[in-house]
Design a protein around this motif. Structure first.
Motif, PDB file in Angstrom:
ATOM      1  N   ALA A   1       0.834  -1.208   0.000  1.00  0.00           N
ATOM      2  CA  ALA A   1       0.000   0.000   0.000  1.00  0.00           C
ATOM      3  C   ALA A   1       0.868   1.257   0.000  1.00  0.00           C
ATOM      4  O   ALA A   1       0.577   2.225  -0.699  1.00  0.00           O
ATOM      5  CB  ALA A   1      -0.916   0.000   1.220  1.00  0.00           C
TER       6      ALA A   1
ATOM      7  N   LEU B   1       3.796   1.600  -1.300  1.00  0.00           N
ATOM      8  CA  LEU B   1       4.361   1.808  -2.629  1.00  0.00           C
ATOM      9  C   LEU B   1       3.340   2.463  -3.563  1.00  0.00           C
ATOM     10  O   LEU B   1       3.681   3.370  -4.329  1.00  0.00           O
ATOM     11  CB  LEU B   1       4.858   0.480  -3.206  1.00  0.00           C
ATOM     12  N   MET B   2       2.078   2.013  -3.458  1.00  0.00           N
ATOM     13  CA  MET B   2       1.035   2.643  -4.270  1.00  0.00           C
ATOM     14  C   MET B   2       0.924   4.128  -3.915  1.00  0.00           C
ATOM     15  O   MET B   2       0.797   4.992  -4.780  1.00  0.00           O
ATOM     16  CB  MET B   2      -0.323   1.974  -4.008  1.00  0.00           C
TER      17      MET B   2
ATOM     18  N   ILE C   1       3.674   6.174  -5.388  1.00  0.00           N
ATOM     19  CA  ILE C   1       3.524   6.485  -6.812  1.00  0.00           C
ATOM     20  C   ILE C   1       2.739   7.791  -6.970  1.00  0.00           C
ATOM     21  O   ILE C   1       3.128   8.680  -7.737  1.00  0.00           O
ATOM     22  CB  ILE C   1       2.835   5.320  -7.559  1.00  0.00           C
TER      23      ILE C   1
END
Lengths: 422, 259
Positions: free
Chosen positions: A247, A249-250, A253
């Motif tokens: 989560a 890492l999302m 982004i």
């Protein structure tokens, strides 16, 4: 804290752990039994920790190059943007990081509201959280003043002037806060000092927040007490760690997209104009994350009452565990609360929107209605709802929802909702 | 996973709605095909060099650019004049230096390390020479205006005769893109005002585009490396996210609950 006694394997480990039980702590953190049905809304705790660390690290680097002086602050920020190696990157991460921090904290708070995470036995966690949120607002506000642009200067003027609403001593307090008779160099230097201090206070409170969390353990989407450890729980590592990492890492982004492609979209253009005490900007607006409270402030015609309303809007949250009289935690089993919850979400978004608009005409009317509803939700709807609402039967455990045949059991399960979506 | 994607899009959606909240009064600005927009946006070198030409011939007589140095003109990601060219540009300006060993101030030709020479001694002098209005410093001007490059580009082409009923004081001009439509800067650009060394026709539109590009670079000198690094960072993050996603699936497959 841990249910079983941890004994390190090596002799040195035993020797060390007897003197300072860091290994026991590490073991507790890895084994910490976590409800296995936590959904992605629960990943924002980890994301917020990441945000805090990011702000502290980038902030330290910025502080090495920034000059807290009314005549040099703006220049030093441009120096960072142009001549410091990767200074632009550090500053854009720090500036957008504040927005990301608030985005995550709002999701975190609204997750709590939906699943009733503030209720017994988690009141202390919740109240510490509200204090952290208050400190975050203070830190963000003072941080926004540091570049010494037009919005910095006038934002600081407007917010500090709020204290002048206090009867008798108000004016004196404002002069004391400013360190003079207007927002000027003494104000900037003290704001810088406090802006540097607050994140470490937050860090300390985060430790307490997590400590308090580890006593009762996590709430979960169906809001029932789980036995720990049991079939309903998984060890924090690796199950929750990897899920949080995914989560995060999302989230990164989205964060990276802002930093690299639209770094100034969340800021106000006027803050690239150097502070000028003689020119007032056409509209003085705070950063987006403070807009709902700004709308509440402006919707009350009287200055003192406006300030009281704005502060109450925050402090009312601290009383939430006692205002919400329902015994059921999760909104999954509270059909009426669920609807009022979404109305509240819409209400806060509307407040945010009108907070960015000039306080006149229709906008002002909307702001007033939304402000009234905000307080109505907490002071009237929630206390009554607890008594009047017919809640759905709650399962007894996560793995074995008993009370056979009840249709809401399906809703309690993580994957069944997915089925519905397909 | 689907649930998570919903959450993801929800966040993106709610963020993308935010900036619109700030656009209190919307004016349709002119725009053009800016080369520096988009994921791989880069500056058009020739446009930057022409833009500098416009700045130095037209704007710089009133507008300072106090955060830029002559060395920036030769910097990577900028107009990328050769070092010799940048030195020659710098040398064409006189700067005051000193005090020397006799305690005297003296003038000398500018060097690469010098900041752009300012048109006025101070703000008061600038105001006195411009009917009380201070010509804003242009270093970060693009970022300091709500409409950004489109606003500047439009403003330069937005001069027209005032509509009936509007009377203008002396030294005030009508510009349809200016906040309040009244501006103290007269129309500066006219077709063929300057002669570009690369043979490009110096129309008002062309000069507006070039000088705005130059101002964008001045405000964001590291835009190109930002875009380059951003693309790499995001690709890296996406790959890592995919790997972590499969690890997560693998780890959670040990228990029956889905993630």
């Amino acid at each position: 804290m841990s249910d079983h006694e941890y004994i390190p394997k090596s002799n040195f480990g035993k020797w060390f752990n007897d003197r300072l039980p860091l290994l026991t702590l590490a073991n507790h953190l890895t084994d910490y039994p976590t409800p296995k049905n936590l959904n992605y809304w629960w990943t924002f705790g980890g994301i917020l920790t990441f945000c805090l660390i990011t702000q502290i690290v980038t902030g330290l680097v910025l502080a090495m190059h920034y000059i807290a002086h009314a005549d040099m602050a703006f220049d030093s920020v441009e120096h960072i943007m142009r001549d410091v190696n990767y200074g632009w990157l550090i500053r854009y991460i720090h500036a957008n990081g504040a927005s990301m921090f608030f985005l995550a904290v709002y999701i975190h708070i609204f997750r709590s509201l939906f699943y009733g995470s503030y209720k017994a036995p988690r009141e202390i966690i919740w109240i510490i959280g509200i204090i952290i949120y208050l400190l975050m607002m203070a830190a963000a506000f003072m941080g926004y003043v540091l570049p010494w642009g037009q919005m910095s200067f006038w934002g600081a003027t407007v917010i500090t002037n709020l204290f002048s609403a206090i009867p008798l001593v108000g004016e004196g307090i404002v002069t004391w806060l400013w360190g003079g008779y207007s927002v000027d160099n003494p104000t900037l230097t003290r704001f810088f000092t406090l802006h540097y201090l607050i994140p470490f206070l937050i860090l300390g409170l985060v430790v307490l927040h997590i400590w308090a969390l580890h006593v009762p353990g996590n709430n979960n989407p169906i809001g029932i007490d789980v036995k720990k450890p049991s079939k309903d729980t998984v060890p924090f590592h690796p199950y929750i760690v990897i899920k949080d990492a995914f989560a995060l890492l999302m989230f990164m982004i989205v964060f990276a997209f802002f930093v690299f492609y639209t770094p100034n979209i969340l800021g106000h253009a006027d803050n690239y104009i150097e502070a000028n005490p003689l020119v007032t900007p056409a509209h003085i607006v705070p950063e987006w994350y403070l807009l709902p409270f700004y709308a509440i402030l402006r919707s009350v015609p009287d200055k003192l009452m406006g300030v009281i309303a704005m502060l109450s809007a925050i402090f009312i949250l601290a009383a939430l565990p006692w205002l919400d009289t329902s015994k059921i935690r999760s909104a999954v089993f509270r059909p009426l609360y669920r609807q009022f919850y979404w109305i509240l979400v819409a209400d806060v978004l509307i407040l945010g929107y009108v907070g960015a608009m000039p306080a006149e005409g229709l906008y002002l009317l909307i702001a007033r209605v939304a402000t009234a509803y905000y307080f109505l939700h907490f002071l009237v709807i929630l206390p009554i709802l607890g008594f009047k609402e017919r809640t759905l039967p709650v399962p007894l455990s996560i793995t074995e929802p008993i009370l056979g045949g009840s249709s809401n059991l399906a809703a309690a399960r993580d994957d069944s909702r997915l089925e519905k979506l397909k | 996973m689907k649930k998570f994607l919903n959450l993801f899009f929800y966040i993106i959606f709610s963020i993308s709605f935010l900036p619109s909240a700030f656009a209190a009064e919307k004016v349709e600005y002119l725009t053009t095909d800016w080369s520096f927009k988009g994921l791989f946006g880069k500056f058009d070198r020739a446009a930057l060099q022409r833009g500098y030409h416009v700045y130095t011939e037209v704007c710089s007589s009133c507008h300072s650019m106090k955060y830029l140095s002559y060395r920036n003109l030769a910097q990577e990601g900028g107009p990328e004049f050769t070092e010799a060219e940048a030195k020659a540009i710098a040398a064409s300006f006189e700067v005051t230096d000193g005090p020397n060993s006799d305690g005297e101030m003296f003038t000398r030709p500018a060097k690469l390390s010098d900041k752009f020479v300012m048109p006025y001694e101070n703000v008061k002098a600038a105001q006195a020479a411009n009917g009380g209005a201070y010509p804003p410093d242009m270093s970060v001007l693009v970022k300091a205006r709500g409409g950004g490059v489109d606003y500047i580009y439009s403003l330069l082409q937005g001069y027209e005769d005032p509509p009936a009923g509007i009377t203008l004081d002396d030294g005030v001009y009508y510009n349809k893109y200016m906040y309040g439509n009244k501006i103290k800067m007269a129309n500066q650009l006219s077709d063929g005002l300057i002669e570009y060394s690369d043979g490009t026709k110096a129309t008002v539109e062309q000069m507006s585009k070039d000088v705005t590009t130059f101002l964008m670079w001045a405000a964001e000198p590291h835009l190109e490396s930002r875009h380059k690094m951003g693309f790499k960072a995001i690709v890296y993050l996406i790959i890592l996210t995919i790997l972590v996603y499969f690890s997560m699936k693998r780890i959670w497959s040990r228990i029956e609950t889905k993630v």
